[in-house]
Design a protein around this motif. Structure first.
Motif, mmCIF file in Angstrom:
data_model
loop_
_atom_site.group_PDB
_atom_site.id
_atom_site.type_symbol
_atom_site.label_atom_id
_atom_site.label_comp_id
_atom_site.label_asym_id
_atom_site.label_seq_id
_atom_site.Cartn_x
_atom_site.Cartn_y
_atom_site.Cartn_z
ATOM 1 N N SER A 74 0.825 -1.211 0.000
ATOM 2 C CA SER A 74 0.000 0.000 0.000
ATOM 3 C C SER A 74 0.857 1.258 0.000
ATOM 4 O O SER A 74 0.548 2.231 -0.699
ATOM 5 N N VAL B 249 2.462 1.542 -3.484
ATOM 6 C CA VAL B 249 1.473 1.949 -4.488
ATOM 7 C C VAL B 249 1.073 3.409 -4.307
ATOM 8 O O VAL B 249 0.817 4.110 -5.291
ATOM 9 N N PRO C 36 1.844 4.835 -8.183
ATOM 10 C CA PRO C 36 0.547 4.217 -8.468
ATOM 11 C C PRO C 36 0.560 3.193 -9.605
ATOM 12 O O PRO C 36 -0.298 2.314 -9.657
ATOM 13 N N TYR D 212 0.276 -0.816 -9.032
ATOM 14 C CA TYR D 212 -0.935 -1.350 -8.428
ATOM 15 C C TYR D 212 -1.061 -2.864 -8.635
ATOM 16 O O TYR D 212 -1.620 -3.557 -7.803
ATOM 17 N N SER E 4 -0.351 -5.306 -5.738
ATOM 18 C CA SER E 4 -1.365 -5.656 -4.741
ATOM 19 C C SER E 4 -2.264 -6.773 -5.256
ATOM 20 O O SER E 4 -2.719 -7.613 -4.479
#
Length: 110
Positions: free
Chosen positions: A56, A59, A63, A66, A69
């Motif tokens: 988290s 990210v 971004p 992602y 995850s």
């Protein structure tokens, strides 16, 4: 509750782990199968939680990562299912890749 059921229940969320742990502590015969799978599932829960936090943070900084995850979620589910299958077959076998990390680490469970 049978030993096999307690071993399987240990992999079903943290609430399932707590119920299995309490039933195991209450039972008169402490089966090594249940003890082993309680340790493996607790290790998997802790590892998934810590990696989830780290992913988290990564990210939120980058971004475009992602997909990490998503990979973590799928791997977590696969390890959980492999643990359930091993518990259902009444086999004391570590989870692939990460299972050796947890062996003998959670002695408080016994």
């Amino acid at each position: 509750m049978s030993n096999k059921t307690m071993a399987i229940l240990a992999y079903v969320t943290i609430i399932g782990w707590v119920v299995a742990y309490l039933q195991y502590k209450k039972s008169s015969d402490r089966n090594p199968l249940v003890n082993y799978h309680l340790g493996q599932s607790l290790g998997l829960i802790i590892l998934t939680f810590i990696l989830g936090i780290v992913i988290s943070i990564v990210v939120s900084i980058v971004p475009s990562l992602y997909f990490l995850s998503l990979i973590l979620s799928v791997l977590s589910l696969v390890f959980l299912l492999l643990g359930v299958v091993a518990a259902n077959n009444e086999v004391i076998k570590p989870l692939p890749i990460v299972g050796k990390l947890f062996e003998g680490k959670f002695n408080f469970v016994s």
